[in-house]
Design an enzyme around this catalytic site. Structure first.
Site, short mmCIF file in Angstrom:
data_model
loop_
_atom_site.label_atom_id
_atom_site.label_comp_id
_atom_site.label_asym_id
_atom_site.label_seq_id
_atom_site.Cartn_x
_atom_site.Cartn_y
_atom_site.Cartn_z
N THR B 143 51.45 77.94 133.43
CA THR B 143 51.41 79.03 132.46
C THR B 143 50.65 78.67 131.18
O THR B 143 50.74 77.55 130.67
CB THR B 143 52.87 79.41 132.09
OG1 THR B 143 53.58 79.62 133.32
CG2 THR B 143 52.94 80.66 131.25
N ALA B 147 47.94 83.59 130.30
CA ALA B 147 48.01 83.63 131.76
C ALA B 147 49.35 83.13 132.25
O ALA B 147 49.65 81.94 132.14
CB ALA B 147 46.89 82.77 132.35
N GLY B 148 50.17 84.06 132.74
CA GLY B 148 51.45 83.69 133.33
C GLY B 148 51.42 84.10 134.79
O GLY B 148 51.01 83.34 135.66
N ARG B 267 60.49 78.72 145.29
CA ARG B 267 61.18 80.00 145.12
C ARG B 267 62.58 80.04 145.74
O ARG B 267 63.52 80.49 145.09
CB ARG B 267 60.30 81.15 145.64
CG ARG B 267 59.25 81.51 144.63
CD ARG B 267 58.24 82.53 145.09
NE ARG B 267 57.24 82.67 144.03
CZ ARG B 267 56.06 83.24 144.16
NH1 ARG B 267 55.70 83.76 145.33
NH2 ARG B 267 55.24 83.32 143.14
N LEU B 361 86.58 91.22 133.27
CA LEU B 361 87.32 90.54 132.21
C LEU B 361 87.39 91.35 130.92
O LEU B 361 88.21 91.06 130.05
CB LEU B 361 86.70 89.17 131.89
CG LEU B 361 87.30 88.00 132.67
CD1 LEU B 361 86.88 88.04 134.12
CD2 LEU B 361 86.93 86.68 132.05
N GLU B 386 58.88 80.98 138.25
CA GLU B 386 58.36 80.89 139.64
C GLU B 386 57.91 82.24 140.17
O GLU B 386 58.10 82.55 141.34
CB GLU B 386 59.42 80.30 140.58
CG GLU B 386 59.92 78.93 140.20
CD GLU B 386 58.80 77.91 140.15
OE1 GLU B 386 58.20 77.63 141.18
OE2 GLU B 386 58.54 77.40 139.03
N GLY B 387 57.33 83.04 139.31
CA GLY B 387 56.88 84.38 139.71
C GLY B 387 57.95 85.39 139.40
O GLY B 387 59.07 85.30 139.91
C1 LIG Z 1 62.87 79.23 131.13
C2 LIG Z 1 61.46 79.20 131.60
C3 LIG Z 1 60.94 78.05 132.17
C4 LIG Z 1 59.61 78.02 132.61
N1 LIG Z 1 59.11 76.85 133.16
C5 LIG Z 1 57.80 76.80 133.53
C6 LIG Z 1 57.23 75.59 134.01
O1 LIG Z 1 57.90 74.57 134.16
N2 LIG Z 1 55.91 75.58 134.30
C7 LIG Z 1 55.12 76.68 134.15
O2 LIG Z 1 53.92 76.61 134.45
N3 LIG Z 1 55.63 77.84 133.70
C8 LIG Z 1 56.95 77.93 133.38
N4 LIG Z 1 57.49 79.12 132.90
C9 LIG Z 1 56.60 80.27 132.74
C10 LIG Z 1 56.81 81.34 133.80
O3 LIG Z 1 56.38 80.89 135.03
C11 LIG Z 1 56.07 82.59 133.32
O4 LIG Z 1 56.76 83.05 132.18
C12 LIG Z 1 56.03 83.66 134.37
O5 LIG Z 1 55.17 83.28 135.39
C13 LIG Z 1 55.54 85.00 133.79
O6 LIG Z 1 54.38 84.86 133.06
P1 LIG Z 1 54.27 85.45 131.57
O7 LIG Z 1 55.45 84.99 130.84
O8 LIG Z 1 52.96 85.13 131.02
O9 LIG Z 1 54.40 87.01 131.79
P2 LIG Z 1 53.18 87.99 132.14
O10 LIG Z 1 52.43 87.43 133.28
O11 LIG Z 1 52.43 88.30 130.91
O12 LIG Z 1 53.96 89.26 132.64
C14 LIG Z 1 54.36 90.32 131.80
C15 LIG Z 1 54.99 91.37 132.69
O13 LIG Z 1 54.02 91.92 133.58
C16 LIG Z 1 54.52 91.90 134.90
N5 LIG Z 1 53.42 91.82 135.88
C17 LIG Z 1 52.55 90.83 136.03
N6 LIG Z 1 51.68 91.14 137.02
C18 LIG Z 1 52.03 92.34 137.50
C19 LIG Z 1 51.55 93.20 138.53
N7 LIG Z 1 50.50 92.86 139.26
N8 LIG Z 1 52.18 94.36 138.75
C20 LIG Z 1 53.24 94.71 138.01
N9 LIG Z 1 53.74 93.94 137.02
C21 LIG Z 1 53.15 92.78 136.77
C22 LIG Z 1 55.41 90.68 134.92
O14 LIG Z 1 56.32 90.74 135.98
C23 LIG Z 1 56.09 90.80 133.57
O15 LIG Z 1 57.11 91.74 133.66
C24 LIG Z 1 58.80 79.17 132.48
C25 LIG Z 1 59.33 80.32 131.93
C26 LIG Z 1 60.64 80.36 131.49
C27 LIG Z 1 61.20 81.64 130.94
#
Ligand SMILES: Cc1cc2nc3c(=O)[nH]c(=O)nc-3n(C[C@H](O)[C@H](O)[C@H](O)COP(=O)(O)OP(=O)(O)OC[C@H]3O[C@@H](n4cnc5c(N)ncnc54)[C@H](O)[C@@H]3O)c2cc1C
Lengths: 384, 408
Positions: B143, B147-148, B267, B361, B386-387
């Site tokens: 992430t 780019a997530g 996953r 509760l 993880e997605g």
């Molecule tokens: C507690 C925690 C631990 C984490 N640990 C790690 C780690 O160890 N390593 C790592 O690399 N990352 C980690 N992450 C990051 C995590 O993988 C990302 O937050 C996640 O992949 C989502 O990316 P984003 O936050 O950028 O959201 P975004 O990608 O910006 O998404 C925003 C919204 O858009 C939605 N969306 C995206 N694409 C589509 C689509 N095609 N159609 C419809 N909706 C869509 C998403 O579901 C979300 O609701 C962690 C996150 C958290 C909260």
């Protein structure tokens, strides 16, 4: 005639509360949460809004305006829901006072005196703008000396159910009001066995479960089912308005974010799956809000048929708002992805508050029990 | 079909259970209260290292005829440990998901090295987990601020310079990265190639240019650190490109393929963590009903039993989907559809279980010693990591309807 219009005064109050919520509470919400309290200036502005009397009937010097209560607290909840619950003493106890005012219990407690001290509590804070949060505690001490209470009505549905959900149990000196299906009673909190009473998720609130032994009641009076239902519904009105406020705030926040953030070459909300889910949830919340507004707009304290219908509508709105507001806050957080899970975004706080609010103030379970009670009664005014 | 669990796995689960009551739950609660992760020099972690736990998730290379651990049955083709890991993840998270994720070991860094690394790389990077003297961690970083979910947008650049790679960029939300010995970093060699330009690198913690920027303040799961870090002219040996140059010549391995295989492994595990939390919430509610409700009216009890039974259904269905996806992986069969289904189904229903428990509760459920308020916050993260839920929907829908119709 059916009318969905909102009075101009109520709209003005809404604007005032919105301004206070957005400009004073929201920017400081994180700090308030950390300190478990507001600054004295925020408290003063809050009490200056003059909304504490909104659920008190005129007989006791209030304005009795459920509709104004709904719009005010919907706005305030998104500023700092936990704080509002912490500081607002009179609103939740008002329906109790209305009902018990003329009963033996009311006489013994001296309801008018009790109201006065609750009002002076807020006046004291609002008059002296230099007071610190500590003074609030001092105010609570004053209340304590008056042996006045504590606000949350416990919910007891049948004699067999001798456990009561209640808030504000931390102060052992205070009195607990309990509204049963057909009675009200007061108890010294110190006489009660409190199963659990520690800090909750809504940080400022203190909830727990107390065991009620009716032999220990300080005072007890029979009331009608209608009166009990009125008390419970009025509290639910307060809770439902805050739930609606949280859901609305969270969805607006997510809409702003979701229009900007790009994923897969489109804004997050440009993906129809997201836009449709959000639309459905916002529509569900609108249905709750409409029912709540209609209930609040037509509610009176006379306990006549219309008032009872309003109570029923409010309870329906509350039960649905519990489900919808949490779902909407959840989806709003979800729309921010990982960013929504971090404290950088306030939506995380709204998520927590909505999660906890649904289990406070009369509780969902007891509301469902109330609705069961009326399920076979004709509540649809068109069919009767 | 066989639901029995082999003896070794059962023993490990029981060990985790013992560790759960004594350490995971109390340490997780403490971290939640203070907002500070469990310190990396905590004696508990040394105890874990001594127990050999750090290497338990490492798969041995396939031996012909070797039996799979985990669910017993005819699985002679398999040689790995996904099912076992899923069961351990559930049990550990029952006690505390944050503390579970904080445990030393390769963590999320393990699967990419496992699925993409050469034999030498596995040997080199995993060897530190085979010692028992001190706790060590690894991490995974995909992430980035922009780019997530949409990993094609990752902007961290990797440029070859002689026999080194030079990395520049910023990663965020990388769990356990502040204490990791190495982090698997995904970067692009050419942004115009989208996912095809992705490569996975192992960046060792002491590499100049690798700098932790901040530890995030999360809503829940506070026992472990989730952090952002910067890579500034960070030079790593060419041998740290996972799989080596040749790996990426194979079309199916190009760029994102390796990350995707990682997700297929992780996953089911992450979803099982949700099952663990849900099971814990169910137990709190059940105990509460047993303690508090004997005198309640018949109607109310029946309604609560309906709720409890719905909670049980959500838990058991979620668990089975996780186990099935893990089992397919153990069998060496494709599992991306099933892994996404587990991840789509379990997190939201596990959150629902915690909500139902809170409803049972009432106000008592808000109290911290009743745990439920924390469980709800902890479980929510599982719908994101993880997605996200939406990404799982995308994967499932594509499998059902076809990629040509279901676009991104
Ligand atoms: C507690 C925690 C631990 C984490 N640990 C790690 C780690 O160890 N390593 C790592 O690399 N990352 C980690 N992450 C990051 C995590 O993988 C990302 O937050 C996640 O992949 C989502 O990316 P984003 O936050 O950028 O959201 P975004 O990608 O910006 O998404 C925003 C919204 O858009 C939605 N969306 C995206 N694409 C589509 C689509 N095609 N159609 C419809 N909706 C869509 C998403 O579901 C979300 O609701 C962690 C996150 C958290 C909260």
């Amino acid at each position: 005639m059916i009318d969905f219009e909102i009075d101009i005064e109520v709209e003005e109050l809404e604007t005032l509360c919105k301004k206070f919520s957005r400009e004073v509470l929201l920017p400081n919400a994180r700090r308030y949460e950390k300190n478990l309290g507001w600054d004295s200036s925020a408290l003063k502005s809050y009490f200056d809004l003059g909304i504490s009397n909104l659920l008190l009937t005129e007989e006791y010097g209030g304005f009795y305006n459920p509709m104004a209560t709904v719009v005010a607290f919907s706005q305030l909840a998104c500023g700092d829901c936990s704080g509002v619950i912490r500081y607002e003493e009179l609103i939740p106890v008002s329906p109790f006072l209305t009902v018990i005012g003329n009963t033996d219990v009311g006489e013994k407690i001296n309801v008018k005196h009790l109201i006065k001290s609750l009002q002076s509590n807020s006046n004291l804070i609002s008059k002296n703008s230099t007071v610190k949060t500590a003074l609030v505690n001092q105010c609570f001490d004053e209340l304590k000396n008056e042996k006045v209470v504590c606000w949350i009505p416990g919910i007891v549905f049948s004699e067999a159910d001798n456990k009561v959900e209640a808030g504000g149990l931390e102060n052992k000196e205070q009195i607990l009001f309990v509204a049963g299906g057909d009675f009200v009673a007061t108890f010294n909190i110190s006489d009660l066995k409190v199963t659990t009473a520690t800090a909750g998720g809504l940080r400022s609130a203190c909830g727990g479960l107390v065991e009620i032994n009716f032999n220990n009641a300080k005072n007890q009076s029979m009331i009608s089912f209608e009166e009990g239902f009125y008390i419970r519904s009025t509290i639910r009105l307060w809770a439902a308005s805050m739930l609606i406020g949280l859901g609305t705030a969270a969805s607006s926040y997510a809409i702003d974010y979701g229009k900007e953030r790009i994923v897969f070459e489109k804004p997050v909300l440009g993906h129809q799956a997201n836009a449709f889910t959000l639309s459905k949830l916002v529509t569900d919340l609108e249905a709750c809000k409409t029912a709540l507004f209609m209930g609040a707009g037509s509610a009176g304290s006379q306990l006549n048929e219309t008032d009872q219908y309003a109570c029923w509508l409010i309870t329906q709105a509350y039960v649905k708002a519990c489900e919808t507001s949490t779902a909407l806050c959840d989806f709003s957080l979800q729309l921010l992805g990982g960013h929504g899970y971090m404290k950088d975004h306030i939506v995380e706080k709204w998520w927590r508050e909505s999660q906890d609010l649904v289990n406070m103030f009369g509780g969902r379970i007891s509301a469902i029990e109330d609705l069961r009670h009326s399920a076979l009664k004709s509540t649809d005014w068109l069919s009767s | 079909m066989n639901i029995e669990i082999d003896k070794t796995t059962k023993d490990i689960v029981l060990m985790v259970r013992a560790m759960g009551t004594e350490y995971l739950r109390p340490l997780g609660l403490e971290a939640d209260r203070t907002g500070v992760a469990i310190p990396k020099d905590h004696p508990f972690y040394f105890m874990i290292a001594q127990s050999g736990y750090m290497s338990q998730s490492l798969r041995s290379e396939k031996q012909p005829g070797e039996k799979s651990p985990g669910l017993s049955g005819d699985n002679s083709k398999a040689s790995n440990t996904s099912v076992r890991t899923v069961l351990i993840a559930e049990e550990g998270s029952y006690w505390d998901r944050g503390a579970m994720v904080s445990l030393p070991g390769p963590g999320l860094g393990g699967p990419p090295v496992q699925s993409m690394g050469t034999k030498e790389q596995k040997e080199r990077f995993f060897s530190i987990f085979k010692q028992k003297e001190r706790p060590v961690w690894a991490a995974f970083a995909m992430t980035e601020p922009q780019a997530g979910s949409d990993v094609a947008r990752i902007a961290t650049r990797a440029v070859k310079d002689g026999n080194e790679w030079v990395l520049n960029g910023q990663k965020m939300y990388s769990s356990n990265s502040p204490r990791a010995e190495w982090v698997v970093v995904f970067a692009t060699v050419d942004p115009s190639l989208g996912r095809d330009g992705h490569r996975a690198f192992v960046v060792e913690a002491n590499t100049p240019g690798f700098e932790i920027l901040r530890v995030e303040e999360k809503m829940g799961i506070k026992a472990y650190e989730t952090a952002s870090f910067a890579l500034t002219d960070c030079r790593i040996p060419e041998d740290n490109l996972l799989g080596g140059h040749e790996y990426y010549l194979n079309k199916s391995n190009k760029g994102f393929g390796g990350a995707m295989r990682t997700f297929n492994a992780t996953r089911p595990i992450v979803s099982a963590m949700g099952v663990g939390i849900a099971r814990a919430a169910y137990d709190v509610a059940k105990q509460f009903v047993e303690d508090e409700f004997p005198k309640h009216s018949f109607n109310r009890i029946n309604r609560i039993k309906d709720t409890l039974s719905q909670m049980q259904q959500n838990i058991v269905f979620s668990r089975l989907l996780c186990l099935k996806a893990a089992w397919l992986l153990d069998m060496g069969k494709p599992n991306s559809f099933e892994a996404a289904q587990a991840k789509l189904f379990a997190p939201s229903l596990c959150l629902k279980v915690t909500e139902s428990a809170k409803e049972i509760l009432g106000e008592a459920g808000l109290c911290q010693d009743r745990l439920l308020e924390k469980f709800a916050r902890d479980v929510k993260a599982i719908d994101i990591v993880e997605g996200t839920q939406q990404i799982q929907n995308l994967v499932v829908a594509r499998n059902l309807i076809g990629r040509e119709i279901i676009k991104d």
